[in-house]
Design a protein around this motif. Structure first.
Motif, PDB file in Angstrom:
ATOM      1  N   SER A 200       0.994  -1.264   0.063  1.00 12.55           N
ATOM      2  CA  SER A 200       0.007  -0.117   0.054  1.00 12.55           C
ATOM      3  C   SER A 200       0.935   1.198   0.222  1.00 12.55           C
ATOM      4  O   SER A 200       0.555   2.428  -0.707  1.00 12.55           O
ATOM      5  CB  SER A 200      -0.881   0.210   1.103  1.00 12.55           C
ATOM      6  N   LEU A 201       1.914   1.048   0.714  1.00  8.83           N
ATOM      7  CA  LEU A 201       2.843   2.304   0.933  1.00  8.83           C
ATOM      8  C   LEU A 201       3.443   2.482  -0.457  1.00  8.83           C
ATOM      9  O   LEU A 201       3.616   3.685  -0.977  1.00  8.83           O
ATOM     10  CB  LEU A 201       4.131   2.254   1.914  1.00  8.83           C
ATOM     11  N   GLU A 202       3.834   1.384  -1.280  1.00 13.61           N
ATOM     12  CA  GLU A 202       4.379   1.886  -2.573  1.00 13.61           C
ATOM     13  C   GLU A 202       3.276   2.178  -3.580  1.00 13.61           C
ATOM     14  O   GLU A 202       3.742   3.046  -4.488  1.00 13.61           O
ATOM     15  CB  GLU A 202       4.993   0.250  -2.987  1.00 13.61           C
ATOM     16  N   ILE A 203       1.888   1.781  -3.497  1.00 19.53           N
ATOM     17  CA  ILE A 203       1.077   2.291  -4.512  1.00 19.53           C
ATOM     18  C   ILE A 203       0.838   3.640  -4.088  1.00 19.53           C
ATOM     19  O   ILE A 203       0.606   4.605  -4.909  1.00 19.53           O
ATOM     20  CB  ILE A 203      -0.057   1.264  -4.293  1.00 19.53           C
TER      21      ILE A 203
ATOM     22  N   PHE B 195      -5.942  11.028  -3.735  1.00 22.70           N
ATOM     23  CA  PHE B 195      -5.101   9.988  -3.230  1.00 22.70           C
ATOM     24  C   PHE B 195      -3.831  10.004  -4.073  1.00 22.70           C
ATOM     25  O   PHE B 195      -3.862  10.366  -5.386  1.00 22.70           O
ATOM     26  CB  PHE B 195      -5.629   8.389  -3.467  1.00 22.70           C
ATOM     27  N   GLY B 196      -2.874   9.800  -3.443  1.00 23.70           N
ATOM     28  CA  GLY B 196      -1.409   9.952  -4.038  1.00 23.70           C
ATOM     29  C   GLY B 196      -0.530  10.902  -3.185  1.00 23.70           C
ATOM     30  O   GLY B 196      -0.609  11.457  -2.578  1.00 23.70           O
ATOM     31  N   CYS B 197       0.690  10.882  -3.991  1.00 22.13           N
ATOM     32  CA  CYS B 197       1.759  11.641  -3.386  1.00 22.13           C
ATOM     33  C   CYS B 197       2.363  12.911  -4.122  1.00 22.13           C
ATOM     34  O   CYS B 197       2.684  13.761  -3.659  1.00 22.13           O
ATOM     35  CB  CYS B 197       2.944  10.752  -3.113  1.00 22.13           C
TER      36      CYS B 197
ATOM     37  N   TYR C 103      -2.655  10.972   5.685  1.00 24.31           N
ATOM     38  CA  TYR C 103      -4.241  10.926   5.243  1.00 24.31           C
ATOM     39  C   TYR C 103      -4.605   9.472   4.528  1.00 24.31           C
ATOM     40  O   TYR C 103      -5.981   9.177   4.649  1.00 24.31           O
ATOM     41  CB  TYR C 103      -4.321  11.833   4.072  1.00 24.31           C
ATOM     42  N   TYR C 104      -3.723   8.391   4.199  1.00 20.05           N
ATOM     43  CA  TYR C 104      -4.077   7.466   3.402  1.00 20.05           C
ATOM     44  C   TYR C 104      -3.515   6.235   3.958  1.00 20.05           C
ATOM     45  O   TYR C 104      -3.977   5.028   3.171  1.00 20.05           O
ATOM     46  CB  TYR C 104      -4.014   7.579   1.880  1.00 20.05           C
TER      47      TYR C 104
ATOM     48  N   ILE D 291      -0.572   2.761  10.208  1.00 22.04           N
ATOM     49  CA  ILE D 291       0.768   2.845  10.601  1.00 22.04           C
ATOM     50  C   ILE D 291       0.919   4.204  11.349  1.00 22.04           C
ATOM     51  O   ILE D 291       0.073   5.361  11.008  1.00 22.04           O
ATOM     52  CB  ILE D 291       1.639   2.556   9.484  1.00 22.04           C
ATOM     53  N   ASP D 292       1.856   4.427  12.079  1.00 23.52           N
ATOM     54  CA  ASP D 292       2.356   5.686  12.709  1.00 23.52           C
ATOM     55  C   ASP D 292       3.815   5.823  11.896  1.00 23.52           C
ATOM     56  O   ASP D 292       4.679   5.079  12.156  1.00 23.52           O
ATOM     57  CB  ASP D 292       2.475   5.752  14.122  1.00 23.52           C
ATOM     58  N   LEU D 293       3.697   6.954  11.153  1.00 25.67           N
ATOM     59  CA  LEU D 293       5.016   7.293  10.584  1.00 25.67           C
ATOM     60  C   LEU D 293       6.097   7.837  11.696  1.00 25.67           C
ATOM     61  O   LEU D 293       5.898   8.717  12.287  1.00 25.67           O
ATOM     62  CB  LEU D 293       4.624   8.441   9.598  1.00 25.67           C
TER      63      LEU D 293
END
Length: 147
Positions: A35-38, A53-55, A83-84, A88-90
């Motif tokens: 999911s992180l890669e996507i 959605f996206g970076c 947001y997406y 996880i906690d970064l």
């Protein structure tokens, strides 16, 4: 321990396997890494139902790699994950620019899975130039954090 609550989803890109008569799936921590890669490879507007959605790292691809650009890139990543990716906690985003002259920035993401309190390290290669002979399966690394 039953970790099914971490999620399960299709592999990306979708791969159909005749042996199991269906789509190959990703589960648990592997699903989070996928999911992180996507998330990092999707530009806002690509998904019809989630247009934000996206970076959007691609808008920085031709910028000079100075402190301002590095800060903006890290902020885009942190915001997208916030947001997406609620599982996880970064903890930290680091840009490794050792291969900057080759057109590669390695984005190192350290995160903690909320449900299990496990720490992981995700390394994502961001290429400033088109890579035609790049094998992403050998470039991407997801390793449990040794700390």
């Amino acid at each position: 321990m039953n970790l099914t609550f971490l999620g399960r989803g299709w592999s990306f890109p979708p791969t159909f396997n005749l042996a199991i008569n269906g789509v190959e799936m990703r589960e648990q921590e592997d699903d989070i890494a996928s999911s992180l890669e996507i998330l990092l490879t999707t530009m806002p507007g690509e998904r019809v139902m989630l247009p934000d959605f996206g970076c959007n790292m691609e808008e920085l691809i031709f910028e000079n790699l100075d402190t301002t650009t590095k800060t903006l890139l890290a902020d885009k990543i942190e915001s997208a994950i916030l947001y997406y990716e609620p599982r996880i906690d970064l903890e930290k985003v680091t840009l490794n620019t050792d291969r900057e002259l080759e057109g590669v920035v390695l984005i190192e993401i350290i995160y903690r899975v909320r449900a299990t309190n496990s720490r992981f390290n995700f390394v994502f290669p961001f290429y400033k130039q088109e890579g035609t002979d790049i094998n992403l399966t050998t470039t991407l690394n997801v390793l449990p954090d040794s700390n």
